[in-house]
Design a protein around this motif. Structure first.
Motif, short mmCIF file in Angstrom:
data_model
loop_
_atom_site.label_atom_id
_atom_site.label_comp_id
_atom_site.label_asym_id
_atom_site.label_seq_id
_atom_site.Cartn_x
_atom_site.Cartn_y
_atom_site.Cartn_z
N GLY A 33 0.82 -1.23 -0.17
CA GLY A 33 -0.08 -0.08 -0.06
C GLY A 33 0.91 1.27 0.16
O GLY A 33 0.56 2.30 -0.78
N TRP A 34 1.84 1.18 1.02
CA TRP A 34 2.72 2.40 0.73
C TRP A 34 3.48 2.66 -0.32
O TRP A 34 3.72 3.67 -0.66
CB TRP A 34 3.55 2.53 2.35
CG TRP A 34 2.60 2.85 3.32
CD1 TRP A 34 2.34 1.93 4.63
CD2 TRP A 34 2.00 3.99 3.58
NE1 TRP A 34 1.61 2.47 5.40
CE2 TRP A 34 1.41 3.92 4.87
CE3 TRP A 34 1.67 5.09 3.12
CZ2 TRP A 34 0.36 4.78 5.21
CZ3 TRP A 34 1.11 6.39 3.73
CH2 TRP A 34 0.49 5.94 4.92
N SER A 35 3.85 1.62 -0.99
CA SER A 35 4.71 1.57 -2.17
C SER A 35 3.92 2.03 -3.29
O SER A 35 4.31 2.99 -4.18
CB SER A 35 5.14 0.00 -2.42
OG SER A 35 6.21 -0.15 -1.67
N PHE A 36 2.53 1.82 -3.36
CA PHE A 36 1.76 2.15 -4.50
C PHE A 36 1.31 3.88 -4.18
O PHE A 36 1.29 4.39 -5.26
CB PHE A 36 0.26 1.65 -4.47
CG PHE A 36 0.45 -0.26 -4.81
CD1 PHE A 36 1.46 -0.45 -5.85
CD2 PHE A 36 -0.30 -1.04 -4.35
CE1 PHE A 36 1.34 -1.60 -6.16
CE2 PHE A 36 -0.36 -2.32 -4.95
CZ PHE A 36 0.78 -2.70 -5.81
N ILE A 37 1.17 4.30 -2.94
CA ILE A 37 0.99 5.54 -2.69
C ILE A 37 2.37 6.27 -3.05
O ILE A 37 2.23 7.42 -3.72
CB ILE A 37 0.73 5.79 -1.11
CG1 ILE A 37 -0.69 5.26 -0.91
CG2 ILE A 37 0.91 7.46 -0.74
CD1 ILE A 37 -0.97 5.14 0.32
N THR A 38 3.57 5.96 -2.70
CA THR A 38 4.76 6.74 -3.09
C THR A 38 4.95 6.48 -4.56
O THR A 38 5.28 7.63 -5.18
CB THR A 38 5.89 5.76 -2.42
OG1 THR A 38 5.62 5.61 -1.05
CG2 THR A 38 7.03 6.24 -2.83
N ILE A 89 6.60 -1.41 -8.64
CA ILE A 89 7.46 -2.62 -8.79
C ILE A 89 7.35 -3.27 -7.47
O ILE A 89 7.27 -4.31 -7.09
CB ILE A 89 8.54 -2.42 -9.45
CG1 ILE A 89 8.49 -2.13 -11.04
CG2 ILE A 89 9.35 -3.90 -9.63
CD1 ILE A 89 9.77 -1.90 -11.90
N ILE A 90 7.91 -2.38 -6.55
CA ILE A 90 8.18 -3.02 -5.18
C ILE A 90 6.75 -3.19 -4.40
O ILE A 90 6.52 -4.38 -3.76
CB ILE A 90 8.92 -1.95 -4.05
CG1 ILE A 90 10.30 -1.89 -4.72
CG2 ILE A 90 8.79 -2.19 -2.79
CD1 ILE A 90 11.06 -0.63 -3.87
N GLY A 91 5.80 -2.48 -4.71
CA GLY A 91 4.57 -2.78 -4.26
C GLY A 91 4.04 -4.06 -4.81
O GLY A 91 3.35 -4.92 -3.99
N TRP A 92 4.09 -4.37 -6.09
CA TRP A 92 3.55 -5.51 -6.71
C TRP A 92 4.41 -6.66 -6.21
O TRP A 92 3.90 -7.96 -5.93
CB TRP A 92 3.76 -5.75 -8.17
CG TRP A 92 2.52 -4.64 -8.93
CD1 TRP A 92 2.82 -3.27 -9.34
CD2 TRP A 92 1.31 -4.79 -8.76
NE1 TRP A 92 1.60 -2.68 -9.82
CE2 TRP A 92 0.76 -3.65 -9.32
CE3 TRP A 92 0.46 -5.93 -8.34
CZ2 TRP A 92 -0.75 -3.47 -9.30
CZ3 TRP A 92 -1.06 -5.62 -8.25
CH2 TRP A 92 -1.40 -4.52 -8.86
N VAL A 93 5.61 -6.44 -5.83
CA VAL A 93 6.58 -7.81 -5.17
C VAL A 93 5.91 -8.06 -3.99
O VAL A 93 5.93 -9.20 -3.47
CB VAL A 93 8.01 -7.46 -5.39
CG1 VAL A 93 8.67 -8.14 -4.48
CG2 VAL A 93 8.73 -7.13 -6.65
N CYS A 94 5.58 -7.05 -3.13
CA CYS A 94 4.89 -7.15 -1.87
C CYS A 94 3.54 -8.00 -2.20
O CYS A 94 3.47 -8.95 -1.08
CB CYS A 94 4.68 -5.80 -1.18
SG CYS A 94 6.39 -5.11 -0.65
N VAL A 95 2.91 -7.84 -3.13
CA VAL A 95 1.81 -8.49 -3.19
C VAL A 95 2.18 -10.09 -3.42
O VAL A 95 1.54 -10.92 -2.94
CB VAL A 95 0.61 -8.11 -4.26
CG1 VAL A 95 -0.05 -8.82 -4.95
CG2 VAL A 95 0.43 -6.65 -4.17
N CYS A 96 3.06 -10.22 -4.16
CA CYS A 96 3.63 -11.53 -4.43
C CYS A 96 4.09 -12.35 -2.99
O CYS A 96 3.81 -13.37 -2.76
CB CYS A 96 4.79 -11.62 -5.46
SG CYS A 96 4.20 -11.18 -7.11
N TRP A 97 4.89 -11.33 -2.50
CA TRP A 97 5.29 -11.84 -0.98
C TRP A 97 4.30 -12.37 0.06
O TRP A 97 4.30 -13.35 0.43
CB TRP A 97 6.00 -10.59 -0.45
CG TRP A 97 6.65 -10.89 1.16
CD1 TRP A 97 6.76 -12.03 1.72
CD2 TRP A 97 6.81 -9.86 1.90
NE1 TRP A 97 7.17 -11.68 2.82
CE2 TRP A 97 7.25 -10.45 3.14
CE3 TRP A 97 6.90 -8.51 1.73
CZ2 TRP A 97 7.68 -9.59 4.08
CZ3 TRP A 97 7.26 -7.55 2.80
CH2 TRP A 97 7.64 -8.19 4.09
#
Length: 125
Positions: A73-78, A110-118
């Motif tokens: 969430g915070w990655s998407f906001i950023t 990209i980090i946000g989507w990787v976090c979704v995968c995580w």
């Protein structure tokens, strides 16, 4: 955290619609075709990641305190702020150096989507 993310989704959605309408109606005759395309790319990614943020917010109601979801969430906001924000400013001001910071926002997406995968790999059923 879920309520905050849902609130930020709403705010981001409102801004995406307002900025999209502003671009379509207020900037169409003021920007070159190239700069208008830059602006529209910002709006497009703003919308995509607002929807993703909404899914994160709803998932946080089911899995409160999930570190990967909160990070996503915070990655998407950023990403919205840096990627879309830099494209909005680049288009409106034609300040070329702003294009240099746009990829930082892309990395945040990209980090946000990787976090979704995580989350998908590590979460309980």
């Amino acid at each position: 955290m879920a309520k905050l993310m849902l609130l930020l989704t709403g705010v981001s959605g409102v801004l995406a619609v307002v900025l999209g309408a502003f671009g379509a109606h207020g900037l169409k005759l003021r920007l070159t075709e190239n700069l208008l395309a830059v602006y529209q790319t910002g709006v497009q990614y703003h919308f995509y990641h607002t929807m993703a943020l909404g899914f994160i917010a709803l998932a946080l109601y089911r899995w409160p305190g999930s570190t990967p979801l909160i990070a996503a969430g915070w990655s998407f906001i950023t990403g919205i702020l840096i990627f879309s924000g830099s494209l909005y400013l680049l288009a409106i001001t034609d300040t070329k150096w702003l294009g240099a910071i746009t990829p930082i926002g892309g990395v945040a997406f990209i980090i946000g989507w990787v976090c979704v995968c995580w989350f998908a790999v590590k979460s309980p059923s």
